[in-house]
Design an enzyme around this catalytic site. Sequence first.
Site, PDB file in Angstrom:
ATOM      1  N   ASP A   1       4.101  11.291  38.490  1.00  0.00           N
ATOM      2  CA  ASP A   1       5.032  10.179  38.641  1.00  0.00           C
ATOM      3  C   ASP A   1       4.353   8.858  38.316  1.00  0.00           C
ATOM      4  O   ASP A   1       3.440   8.437  39.030  1.00  0.00           O
ATOM      5  CB  ASP A   1       5.520  10.175  40.102  1.00  0.00           C
ATOM      6  CG  ASP A   1       6.602   9.135  40.324  1.00  0.00           C
ATOM      7  OD1 ASP A   1       7.163   8.633  39.337  1.00  0.00           O
ATOM      8  OD2 ASP A   1       6.879   8.816  41.488  1.00  0.00           O
TER       9      ASP A   1
ATOM     10  N   ASP B   1       9.386   4.863  33.000  1.00  0.00           N
ATOM     11  CA  ASP B   1       9.237   5.695  34.195  1.00  0.00           C
ATOM     12  C   ASP B   1       9.278   7.168  33.791  1.00  0.00           C
ATOM     13  O   ASP B   1      10.180   7.595  33.080  1.00  0.00           O
ATOM     14  CB  ASP B   1      10.384   5.360  35.163  1.00  0.00           C
ATOM     15  CG  ASP B   1      10.278   6.098  36.487  1.00  0.00           C
ATOM     16  OD1 ASP B   1       9.152   6.501  36.855  1.00  0.00           O
ATOM     17  OD2 ASP B   1      11.310   6.266  37.156  1.00  0.00           O
TER      18      ASP B   1
END
Length: 486
Positions: A161, A364
């Site tokens: 992440d 992201d």
Amino acid sequence: MATPTSSSPFLGFILFSFLVFLCSLNQLGFALEGRETLENNHLTHMHTLQVSSLLPSPTCSSSTKGSDKRASLTVAHKHGPCSTLKLDKAKAPTVDEILQQDQSRVNSIHSRLSKKLSRDDLRASKDSTIPAKSGSTIGSGNYIVTVGLGTPKKDLSLIFDTGSDLTWTQCKPCARSCYQQKEPTFDPSQSATYSNISCSSSVCSQLTSATGNTPGCSTSTCIYGIQYGDQSFSVGFFSKEKLTLTSTDVFNNFLFGCGQNNQGLFGGAAGLLGLGRDALSLVQQTASKYGRVFSYCLPSTSSSTGHLTFGKSAGTSSAIKFTPLSKSGQGTSFYGLDIVGISLGGRKLSISTSTFSNAGTIIDSGTVITRLPPAAYSALKAAFRQAMKKYPSTGALSILDTCYDLSKYTSFSIPKISFSFSGGVNVDLDAAGILYAQKTSQVCLAFAGNSDDSSVGIFGNVQQKRLDVVYDVAGARVGFGPAGCA
Ligand SMILES: *[C@@H]1O[C@H](CO)[C@@H](O)[C@H](O)[C@H]1NC(C)=O
């Protein structure tokens, strides 16, 4: 999923009850799997695809690219046939669930970055559409890598992440709660290199910015707590341990969370690998070896693999074009980019540059669908619909409102889409980065508009497919190159 939200009464309560509990103890992740099969020279601004390529194959065909001498880990889609988690197919989330959860992540990123909202507003706006369930395999379309932790090392599959910093895994004895994971839960008592971080340590206080929550303290052991956009959370001991990325790349004293109370939509993964910009992220902790450079390539389909590579050699290829990291208003974890324009079918869409600069954009790895300012999405949608006129349109798929029924076609053509970033960088999306589908009768444009102009734009993981994405944090730039993996 993995967006730490700011301190909330909810997490405060969990932290508190966990501490009380400790005291008593002490006394006692389908995207459209498009692949170009036919490139017609007369149509340089179109991708021609086979309809059959829209759905992933049931078997894994591993890519060998990226597995050279560099410190490289294999990246797999959490729910695909290449996943080390080998999830029960029946438990895999539907596309609708993935998209709903994606919206929860986006809402949480927006609340975190919005300067206009007060703390109370943030609390009130943090409702999520899917309740987190312990052991549930409902999860967003995220990607996993496998790393080794402890001595002797135990392999753990973690969701990677770029939108959060703290790395954590579920730990025995799971004093409060662990959700079901595929691999055996990490047991610190079986490792020769594990130790707790004390509350007085300066790294304990770094948790405040890395997690958004003030650390707790129990019998002088530092306690972390992190909550994500979908109300998943992990609470436990802040610890250090030996981390093995590859046989030659081993880090002693890697700081991570040893989770004793974990709940949420992690889909059988053992935890999370934080690759954000803040102090405790893997990127910062390995800076002396890798110089704060890493890259990844997300595979075109869930039946192939990509890579996550660390170190300076990542991104030395001349095909990689760099745009500056944008520093304003993106918080301490996220990587900001400046979009300056979008082209479709070789034509620049008429969108004023201020549309993008007003809200800013982040890249992201955990958001599935790219979010654009409303005016930019309207222009993209209108141009795409115009180019796709000859195909029958069909109903919306959750947040995706531009969908086609291609079940009666064997091949079809879509316009190429490219993004222009500051610094004169034009990035052509791969054919796999334009559509999202679960069935050939409902194939959708994989973009969505934000609800207002001031919300940050997000360059999501469908659009990043097959691109080599290089994060040169030390050089304050992000690079993109074509066809980095299968
Ligand atoms: C870490 O701290 C917890 C809580 O104080 C304690 O139960 C555990 O035994 C400690 N582990 C080690 C290896 O010191």
